[in-house]
Write a protein that holds these residues in place. Structure first.
Motif, PDB file in Angstrom:
ATOM      1  N   ARG A   1      -7.989  11.268   3.631  1.00  0.00           N
ATOM      2  CA  ARG A   1      -9.092  10.345   3.931  1.00  0.00           C
ATOM      3  C   ARG A   1     -10.332  10.711   3.117  1.00  0.00           C
ATOM      4  NH1 ARG A   1      -8.639  11.143  10.289  1.00  0.00           N
ATOM      5  NH2 ARG A   1      -6.485  10.455  10.607  1.00  0.00           N
TER       6      ARG A   1
ATOM      7  N   ARG B   1       0.807  -1.226   0.000  1.00  0.00           N
ATOM      8  CA  ARG B   1       0.000   0.000   0.000  1.00  0.00           C
ATOM      9  C   ARG B   1       0.836   1.269   0.000  1.00  0.00           C
ATOM     10  NH1 ARG B   1      -0.574  -1.293   5.754  1.00  0.00           N
ATOM     11  NH2 ARG B   1       0.156   0.460   7.039  1.00  0.00           N
TER      12      ARG B   1
ATOM     13  N   LYS C   1      -9.894   9.396  -0.396  1.00  0.00           N
ATOM     14  CA  LYS C   1     -10.013   7.930  -0.430  1.00  0.00           C
ATOM     15  C   LYS C   1     -11.473   7.492  -0.366  1.00  0.00           C
ATOM     16  CE  LYS C   1      -8.633   3.785   2.127  1.00  0.00           C
ATOM     17  NZ  LYS C   1      -7.888   3.261   3.305  1.00  0.00           N
ATOM     18  N   ASN C   2     -12.246   8.095   0.524  1.00  0.00           N
ATOM     19  CA  ASN C   2     -13.643   7.699   0.675  1.00  0.00           C
ATOM     20  C   ASN C   2     -14.508   8.213  -0.464  1.00  0.00           C
ATOM     21  OD1 ASN C   2     -13.372   6.254   3.163  1.00  0.00           O
ATOM     22  ND2 ASN C   2     -13.144   8.199   4.215  1.00  0.00           N
TER      23      ASN C   2
ATOM     24  N   GLU D   1     -20.491   7.139  15.519  1.00  0.00           N
ATOM     25  CA  GLU D   1     -21.244   6.842  14.302  1.00  0.00           C
ATOM     26  C   GLU D   1     -22.744   7.026  14.517  1.00  0.00           C
ATOM     27  OE1 GLU D   1     -20.338   3.053  16.546  1.00  0.00           O
ATOM     28  OE2 GLU D   1     -19.196   4.754  15.777  1.00  0.00           O
TER      29      GLU D   1
ATOM     30  N   LYS E   1     -11.176   8.903  11.252  1.00  0.00           N
ATOM     31  CA  LYS E   1     -10.118   7.889  11.297  1.00  0.00           C
ATOM     32  C   LYS E   1     -10.698   6.507  11.553  1.00  0.00           C
ATOM     33  CE  LYS E   1      -5.711   6.878  13.557  1.00  0.00           C
ATOM     34  NZ  LYS E   1      -4.729   7.332  14.568  1.00  0.00           N
ATOM     35  N   ALA E   2     -11.722   6.433  12.408  1.00  0.00           N
ATOM     36  CA  ALA E   2     -12.316   5.143  12.765  1.00  0.00           C
ATOM     37  C   ALA E   2     -13.006   4.520  11.554  1.00  0.00           C
ATOM     38  CB  ALA E   2     -13.316   5.314  13.902  1.00  0.00           C
ATOM     39  N   THR E   3     -12.750   3.246  11.328  1.00  0.00           N
ATOM     40  CA  THR E   3     -13.290   2.554  10.156  1.00  0.00           C
ATOM     41  C   THR E   3     -14.814   2.537  10.164  1.00  0.00           C
ATOM     42  OG1 THR E   3     -11.329   1.166  10.049  1.00  0.00           O
ATOM     43  CG2 THR E   3     -13.276   0.397   8.864  1.00  0.00           C
ATOM     44  N   ASP E   4     -15.416   2.242  11.324  1.00  0.00           N
ATOM     45  CA  ASP E   4     -16.871   2.154  11.362  1.00  0.00           C
ATOM     46  C   ASP E   4     -17.522   3.502  11.077  1.00  0.00           C
ATOM     47  OD1 ASP E   4     -15.879   3.213  13.663  1.00  0.00           O
ATOM     48  OD2 ASP E   4     -17.118   2.041  15.044  1.00  0.00           O
ATOM     49  N   GLN E   5     -16.828   4.597  11.403  1.00  0.00           N
ATOM     50  CA  GLN E   5     -17.393   5.920  11.168  1.00  0.00           C
ATOM     51  C   GLN E   5     -17.300   6.323   9.701  1.00  0.00           C
ATOM     52  OE1 GLN E   5     -15.602   8.639  14.007  1.00  0.00           O
ATOM     53  NE2 GLN E   5     -16.103   7.293  15.721  1.00  0.00           N
ATOM     54  N   HIS E   6     -16.100   6.208   9.101  1.00  0.00           N
ATOM     55  CA  HIS E   6     -16.016   6.646   7.701  1.00  0.00           C
ATOM     56  C   HIS E   6     -16.713   5.666   6.759  1.00  0.00           C
ATOM     57  CE1 HIS E   6     -11.933   4.469   7.673  1.00  0.00           C
ATOM     58  NE2 HIS E   6     -12.629   3.867   6.747  1.00  0.00           N
ATOM     59  N   THR E   7     -16.817   4.393   7.141  1.00  0.00           N
ATOM     60  CA  THR E   7     -17.573   3.447   6.317  1.00  0.00           C
ATOM     61  C   THR E   7     -19.054   3.808   6.310  1.00  0.00           C
ATOM     62  OG1 THR E   7     -15.995   1.679   6.787  1.00  0.00           O
ATOM     63  CG2 THR E   7     -18.170   1.029   5.989  1.00  0.00           C
TER      64      THR E   7
END
Length: 986
Positions: free
Chosen positions: A869, A327, A872-873, A798, A826-832
């Protein structure tokens, strides 16, 4: 009566003077107690140990006594000391050394091994190691052969040095010496223990340390790297052994942070070309590391060895796979540079290099793909079937910027226009539009999108604008069925208090307890016993669960043996505020029925229940419910009719009328209510209005170094009433929990937002309080998520993004801000979750680009906006469909505004994504403001090059793609309008 300490000691042959008795019996001074045991035999100590152990165990429960710890260590057995734990070790470590150096028990080595493993806090770990180290150097015990013995060196070496200074009555280092840079004080500590440097310290290169007890964690405070470089320079630690140990550590299973520290130590040693050449195979093996920074380091080292001629291309090329497919963009670019160098040097391996470069085509970075494609074009043979098949399989996954060059190399043409994936059935669309309610056709902007699908389609796409009051919410498929039987109530309550149900199910359980609490069959106690046990034993938290546990405890624990026959006549009325439909909505017609039943039974209704019932009123069916509301008596009946839109005289109970005003017109000021109940704050009688900005505050840290703190500031008008004395109280007594719309503003608007506080721990505040207007909820969420994005505070925030998944939640300014910061989280569950929310907003027409672009433009100059970020999202969202790619492109382009030209570095992640989308859509930057900004920042550097590349793009007419975008937009809007029409008709 038990003897005193002095009597015990005298009884067992220890000499105690008269003047020492009072101090002994109060266990006061360690200096008084320690000499009493010097020279005592183990038999004498054993005689008094039981008494001392009991005293120490009792004192431990009351608090820490250093004197008791000293006596316990001087008399107790190893088993007793272990039971006392850390309490048996005096805080002043020189007491421990004095006692054990005099006592020298047979079990001292076992004690040392136990002590090294005892510490849990960093302070105790280093203290215990220092004690054992000093005792070992005195010949009292052996250093335990344990991993903890090695890892504790990084903190214990300083404590051991100070301990030896204390024992020798030498001075401590001065403040100036402690602040000396470059690890000078650490060097003094290390050189004070030459045997440590000769043997033990090398274990730090083999055993990873926990938390801060490792070289990487301690280096910023102690300067371990500078100290080791100096020790290698003067020969105290052999330089060659240190280099070998570093490379061994890099190949070991060290955490990334610690491995990166060893890499920096390697660079600080500045190994010569000869030293690198001797370790060439080690650098090659590091290319297979699972840690991206180490792969990048190994790639750099291998590149220098290739440049020196130490390594040949044939042994390097097979090992570059991890760098090319990893990566890290830096490592991939360096690996491609190595492939280019070895190919120029030896044309015989050029084909092998081109094959290896194909791995770069699968990299996510466009820069890597472009460099890999260039190597393939330069060294690859298009007639080579193996290479051709490899490139063909990868070309579809490359970016739109890179793909044309690969297609040209393959001899294939790049299509300018795309055929629509499916035929556009305009008559079917027209038929569906004709069946819709006209007002929903207008709200959804359907006519304009439909007219755009023609022979000359345009890219003009406007978002749906609504505030939520014009949207029907009573979905018949989401109607909540009340709990009807005792068994069902027990089952639902058991799951609810364990935290296994969503908030609406907990509301349903609360309603069931309120209605069925008089149902008590003969076996009531037996059937509810397991539930009563769960009520007292559950660990689930949250305001609703606490309320349910309280209701259950009262219901299940009150008169458990009384029998009441089951029957409808014993059913109580439902709670007024219990939702009738998912989304926390209450059907106005059903609320009127509930209120009438409460009137008929003359039961007392909790004021907060009445307030919530008004705030949860669905906007539809109010006109139908208004005539029947005339039967509801009292002030609540007047407030209910006022919420439905009728004219009423304002009553004295402020919470009722504030709730009625917010339910009647959530976004408007109600001056009638304000005249009767003024000064309540935002979303009281007057609607809340928000203004936000990114704030930068300069200050001096505790080292007097200048720093800047960035924060999102949101100002709300009217202001939240503050306490008269300006104390920590957030509100005067008049603003109680009965004003939930005002209280939602209480913390963040007064500057008391606790970023570590879970939103589920804050009383009755959650999205279901006022589902019609959630801007205050989103305002608080935006502040929390902005801190998460900048400083990495991870919590369950979230919860602030979840409402955006509902297509009927309007995307107003605070909601837009929450969504943008969710995409930067930064948290995966939040940006997802934010990616899912933006994807849904684009599909249903709430977002078409410019609305979020303006928000990004205002934030881009602030570090609060994590553009890496965000980019990326956004790329993930753009991959969903042609419509999503079109909207994301418009979002970024609309964010390019001249006033943001100062933030050149912030644009670096977003400009390549914009170029990729424009090339893929055969478009160019058309916005005048965006082109002005790009011309302003065009120049040298990556940002400047990206800006020039964007300005060089030229649009190509592509009506087929435009129609497809508009078709997808039309489908989403039609589905929304059809849903609204269906709700209104039922």
């Amino acid at each position: 009566m038990k003897p005193s300490l002095s009597e015990e000691l005298i009884l067992h042959g220890l000499e105690v003077s008269e003047q020492m008795r009072s101090k002994l019996d109060t266990w006061e001074v360690p200096e008084t107690l320690i000499p009493l045991f010097e020279g005592a035999s183990e038999a004498q100590r054993k005689e008094v140990s039981s008494f001392v152990f009991e005293c120490a165990r009792r004192e431990r429960n009351d608090g820490y006594s250093q004197a008791v710890s000293c006596v316990a260590l001087a008399t107790c057995s190893l088993g007793q000391i272990k039971k006392l734990g850390q309490y048996a070790l005096p805080l002043r470590t020189h007491y421990t050394v004095r006692i054990l150096a005099d006592r020298r028990p047979k079990w001292i080595d076992a004690w040392a091994e136990w002590t090294i493993s005892l510490g849990r806090m960093e302070r105790y770990i280093t203290d215990n190691w220092a004690v054992v180290r000093v005792l070992s150097r005195m010949g009292v015990c052996e250093m335990p052969d344990k991993p903890e013995t090695t890892t504790s060196i990084v903190g214990g070496v300083w404590d051991a040095f100070l301990l030896r200074q204390t024992l020798a009555n030498r001075r401590y280092p001065t403040a100036e010496e402690r602040r000396a840079p470059g690890g000078k004080l650490l060097l003094r500590c290390l050189r004070d223990d030459p045997d440590l440097l000769k043997n033990d310290i090398w274990g730090l290169f083999e055993i990873p340390g926990p938390m801060a007890m490792n070289l990487a964690g301690r280096d910023p405070y102690w300067g371990w790297s500078e100290a080791m470089v100096e020790l290698a320079r003067d020969g105290t630690m052999p330089r060659q052994r240190m280099l070998d140990s570093i490379l061994h550590a890099l190949q070991s299973d060290f955490p990334e942070k610690q491995a990166t520290w060893f890499r920096r130590l390697h660079d600080a040693l500045e190994p010569s070309s000869e030293e690198r050449a001797q370790r060439a195979q080690c650098y090659l093996r590091l290319l297979d590391s699972s840690i991206p920074p180490i792969v990048s380091f190994a790639t750099t080292s291998v590149a220098s060895l290739v440049a020196d001629g130490t390594l040949e291309g044939k042994e390097v090329i097979p090992r570059l796979g991890s760098a090319l497919s990893g990566r890290t963009k830096t490592a991939a670019m360096k690996a491609l540079a190595v492939l280019d160098r070895v190919s120029r040097r030896n044309q015989k391996i050029a084909r092998q290099a081109a094959e290896a470069a194909c791995q770069g085509l699968a990299h996510g970075a466009e820069e890597v793909q472009s460099r890999a494609a260039g190597l393939i074009r330069k060294y690859g043979d298009p007639s080579d079937p193996s290479l051709r098949d490899r490139v063909t399989s990868l070309v579809d996954g490359t970016t739109a910027v890179v793909r044309p060059s690969l297609l040209d190399w393959l001899g294939e043409s790049s299509p300018v226009a795309e055929a629509s994936s499916e035929a556009i059935d305009l008559p079917d669309f027209d038929k569906r539009i004709a069946a819709l309610d006209a007002k929903y056709v207008e709200v959804c902007g359907i006519a304009k999108v439909r007219s755009g699908i023609s022979d000359h389609p345009t890219n003009d796409l406007e978002s749906i604008e609504f505030d939520g009051t014009e949207v029907p919410r009573l979905d018949p498929d989401k109607e909540i069925v009340p709990i009807a039987t005792l068994d069902e109530l027990i089952e639902v309550c058991a799951a609810a208090i364990e935290g296994a149900l969503d908030p609406e199910e907990i509301e349903r359980a609360l309603d069931g307890v309120a209605r069925l609490r008089l149902l008590r069959p003969a076996d009531f106690a037996k059937r509810t016993a397991p539930l009563l046990k769960r009520v007292s034993g559950t660990n689930a938290t949250g305001p609703q669960i606490a309320l349910l546990r309280q209701a259950l405890a009262h219901w299940l624990g009150h008169n458990r043996d009384s029998d009441v026959v089951e029957g409808d006549e014993h059913l109580r009325p439902a709670r007024l505020c219990t939702p009738t439909h998912r989304g926390y909505w209450i059907d106005p017609r059903i609320l009127v029925q509930r209120a009438i039943r409460w009137n008929d039974q003359a039961d007392e209704v909790v004021l907060l229940d009445q307030v919530y019932s008004l705030l949860r009123l669905a906007p539809d069916r109010r006109n139908e419910a208004l005539p029947a509301a005339a039967r509801v008596d009292g002030e609540y009946g007047c407030a209910l009719r006022y919420a439905f839109g009728a004219s009423q005289e304002i009553g004295p109970t402020a919470p009722l009328w504030v709730a009625a005003a917010r339910a009647r017109a959530p976004w408007s000021d109600d001056f009638h209510v304000d005249r009767a109940h003024s000064g309540l704050g935002p979303d009281g009688a007057l609607a809340a209005r928000y203004r936000w900005w990114a704030d930068a505050t300069k200050f001096l840290d505790h080292y007097d170094d200048p720093e800047t703190s960035y924060a999102l500031r949101i100002e709300v008008q009217p202001r939240v009433p503050a306490a008269e004395d300006d104390s920590e109280s957030y509100r005067p007594e008049s603003i109680s929990e009965n004003f939930p719309t005002v209280l939602e503003h209480r913390r963040w608007s007064l500057g008391h937002l606790d970023m570590y506080e879970s939103p589920s721990d804050e009383g009755p505040l959650y999205p279901g309080v006022w589902p019609l207007a959630r801007e205050s909820w989103f305002a608080r969420g935006a502040q929390r998520l902005s801190n998460n994005a900048r400083y990495g505070h991870i919590s369950n925030d979230e919860i602030y993004i979840e409402p955006l998944l509902d297509a009927d939640v309007p995307l107003l300014p605070m909601a837009e801000l929450t969504l943008v910061f969710g995409l930067c989280a930064k948290a995966t569950d939040q940006h997802t979750l934010a990616v899912d929310a933006l994807t849904a907003c684009i599909e249903d027409g709430r977002v078409t680009g410019p609305e979020l672009g303006d928000c990004v433009a205002r934030l881009v100059e602030s570090p609060l906006l994590m553009t890496n970020r965000l980019a990326k999202n956004l790329s993930i969202v753009a991959s969903a469909s042609a419509l999503h790619a079109f909207v994301v492109r418009r979002l970024i382009e609309s964010a390019l505004q001249p006033q943001t030209s100062a933030a050149k570095k912030q644009w670096l992640p977003l400009l390549p994504l914009l170029r990729e989308l424009l090339v893929d859509q055969h478009e160019a930057v058309t916005s005048v403001a965006a082109r002005a900004l790009l011309q302003d920042i065009a120049g040298k550097g990556k940002v400047g090059e990206s800006a020039k590349a964007l300005l060089a793009l030229t649009p190509v007419l592509n009506p087929s793609r435009t129609r497809r975008v508009l078709q997808q937009a039309l489908i989403g809007r039609l589905e929304r309008a059809e849903r609204w029409t269906r709700f209104s008709a039922q």
